[in-house]
Write a protein that holds these residues in place. Structure first.
Motif, PDB file in Angstrom:
ATOM      1  N   ILE A  58      91.311  56.044 -13.043  1.00 52.58           N
ATOM      2  CA  ILE A  58      90.620  54.759 -13.011  1.00 52.58           C
ATOM      3  C   ILE A  58      89.377  55.020 -12.173  1.00 52.58           C
ATOM      4  O   ILE A  58      89.475  55.458 -11.028  1.00 52.58           O
ATOM      5  N   PHE A  59      88.205  54.793 -12.757  1.00 53.69           N
ATOM      6  CA  PHE A  59      86.989  55.202 -12.058  1.00 53.69           C
ATOM      7  C   PHE A  59      85.903  54.130 -12.118  1.00 53.69           C
ATOM      8  O   PHE A  59      85.932  53.227 -12.927  1.00 53.69           O
ATOM      9  N   ARG A  60      84.944  54.292 -11.185  1.00 52.78           N
ATOM     10  CA  ARG A  60      83.797  53.385 -11.099  1.00 52.78           C
ATOM     11  C   ARG A  60      82.610  54.154 -10.544  1.00 52.78           C
ATOM     12  O   ARG A  60      82.735  54.864  -9.548  1.00 52.78           O
ATOM     13  N   PHE A  61      81.456  54.039 -11.175  1.00 49.49           N
ATOM     14  CA  PHE A  61      80.228  54.649 -10.690  1.00 49.49           C
ATOM     15  C   PHE A  61      79.411  53.589  -9.954  1.00 49.49           C
ATOM     16  O   PHE A  61      79.295  52.456 -10.424  1.00 49.49           O
ATOM     17  N   GLU A  62      78.841  53.967  -8.807  1.00 54.26           N
ATOM     18  CA  GLU A  62      77.940  53.097  -8.055  1.00 54.26           C
ATOM     19  C   GLU A  62      76.674  53.898  -7.733  1.00 54.26           C
ATOM     20  O   GLU A  62      76.771  55.020  -7.235  1.00 54.26           O
ATOM     21  N   PRO A  63      75.496  53.337  -7.999  1.00 49.90           N
ATOM     22  CA  PRO A  63      74.253  54.051  -7.682  1.00 49.90           C
ATOM     23  C   PRO A  63      74.043  54.118  -6.180  1.00 49.90           C
ATOM     24  O   PRO A  63      74.580  53.297  -5.423  1.00 49.90           O
TER      25      PRO A  63
END
Length: 64
Positions: A58-63
């Motif tokens: 389960i993943f999430r990208f944040e700048p």
């Protein structure tokens, strides 16, 4: 479901929602940086970062 290799260029300019998908995702950071959250773990991303996410992530990208 699409089979085979289908490269895409994606620019992340806002925090993304959590993702849980069937299949694998290869990524490469060509510029900038930020944070990748995988199963609750924070991983810093910088230019040149490379990774392989699997269907159990389960993943999430944040700048940055």
């Amino acid at each position: 479901m699409r089979y085979g290799f289908h490269p895409e260029k994606v620019a992340v300019s806002e925090p993304q929602p959590d993702v849980f998908q069937s299949g694998a995702l290869l990524f490469y950071v060509s510029s900038g940086g930020g944070t990748l959250w995988v199963n609750g773990q924070e991983l810093p991303l910088t230019k040149g970062s490379f990774g392989w996410l699997h269907s159990y992530h389960i993943f999430r990208f944040e700048p940055g």
